[in-house]
Design an enzyme around this catalytic site. Structure first.
Site: not given
Ligand SMILES: C[S@@+](CC[C@H](N)C(=O)[O-])C[C@H]1O[C@@H](n2cnc3c(N)ncnc32)[C@H](O)[C@@H]1O
Length: 315
Positions: A225, A276
């Protein structure tokens, strides 16, 4: 000697008699290390962070810092969380069809996480917020399908690890690796996941630019998402390639009705994605299409009746 008639003596005497309070505030801030800490950090810190860094009470430190600001020894900056700031530009987001990081913070809107994680404090709050939902509906999404055959699980973008913790408690024969950006993994290890939790391991990486190790199941919870269709396809193709034959991918997302008429919470989340991120909330058919484009077959959808639902694709 000039005339002293115009001077407000009571006021002057009060000021002089309170003079020691001023020096006491300044020397106490020095003694506790307030100025040293701010100098070392090289950036503004919140009063809570200063209190924690110096082992002082939040109540006492807040009052000392206010007095330092009044005495012009420190300057104060009022901050707002990224989510509130971005929502102030909702009309611009609708007009332009893109997130509002640039307008809100003057930083690139192409990497929402780089922008959001610009302060450690904001990152910590975000991780705690993401974690909190899984105590309410983690079980529902993890029990939507029987995941017990999958022993080796990667939680891609696993953040603070609350879902991973729910997963190992529900499936005690499985291990879950939390894969996330290095600074997120560091904080997850230090502040969120107990070191005694032996079924959980960590992997620092960027899922777009670094390799994704082989596993039987990949959980992508609230990941797709955040991204547009091209990025989702790119990520899912990488996951498909890394996935063991017979393995799968579990998408945990809030599903829109097929005609996008609701649920209203999901519609609001989708507005949040607009201001966002690069992403949006999707329907089950839209997620299935993304999974199929990456090569996944047999796709099953389970609506949990809670905030988040589950979609399982098999290789
Ligand atoms: C909306 S949060 C969801 C966190 C978790 N999966 C949850 O459901 O609570 C998105 C996660 O994706 C990680 N993320 C974003 N870009 C990333 C990347 N390029 N590689 C690894 N993780 C990434 C962020 O740090 C964050 O922890």
């Amino acid at each position: 000697m000039g005339s002293t008639e115009d001077l407000d003596y009571p006021q002057i005497i009060m000021q002089y008699s309170n003079g020691f309070l001023i020096s006491k505030v300044m020397f106490t801030a020095c003694e506790l290390g307030v100025f040293d800490l701010l100098l070392e950090s090289g950036k503004p810190l919140s009063s809570d962070a200063i209190a924690a860094g110096l082992g002082a009470s939040t109540l006492g430190m807040r009052r000392l810092l206010d007095a330092c600001v009044g005495l012009k020894l420190l300057a104060v900056e009022m901050t707002q969380e990224g989510v509130y700031l971005c929502w102030q530009y909702l009309a611009d987001a609708v007009r332009e069809g893109r997130n509002q990081y640039e307008r809100a913070f003057g930083v690139s809107s192409k990497d929402p996480f780089g922008a959001m994680y610009r302060s450690d404090e904001e990152m910590l709050k975000f991780m705690a917020g993401q974690n909190s939902v899984w105590s309410i509906c983690g079980r529902d999404v993890l029990a939507a399908f029987d995941l017990s055959p999958f022993r080796q699980i990667y939680d891609l973008g696993g953040g603070g690890g609350a879902l991973a913790q729910e997963c190992v408690s529900l499936y005690p024969n499985s291990t879950v690796t939390i894969y996330d950006l290095p600074k997120v993994v560091q904080v997850a290890k230090e502040q969120f996941v107990s070191p005694e939790e032996r079924q959980i391991t960590f992997h620092e990486g960027d899922f777009f630019n670094d390799s994704i190790p082989e596993a039987e199941l990949y959980i992508l919870s609230k990941i797709l998402h955040d991204w547009d269709d091209d990025k989702c396809k790119q990520l899912l193709a990488k996951v498909y390639k890394a996935c063991k034959p017979g393995g799968g991918v579990l998408l945990v997302e809030s599903l829109l009705n097929e005609d996008k008429s609701g649920p209203v919470e999901t519609q609001l989340y989708s507005m949040n994605m607009l201001v966002q991120t690069e992403g949006k909330e999707r329907t089950a058919a839209e997620y299935s299409k993304l999974l199929e484009a990456a090569g996944f077959g047999v796709i099953q959808v389970k609506r949990t009746g809670k905030l988040y639902d589950a979609v399982l694709g098999r290789k």
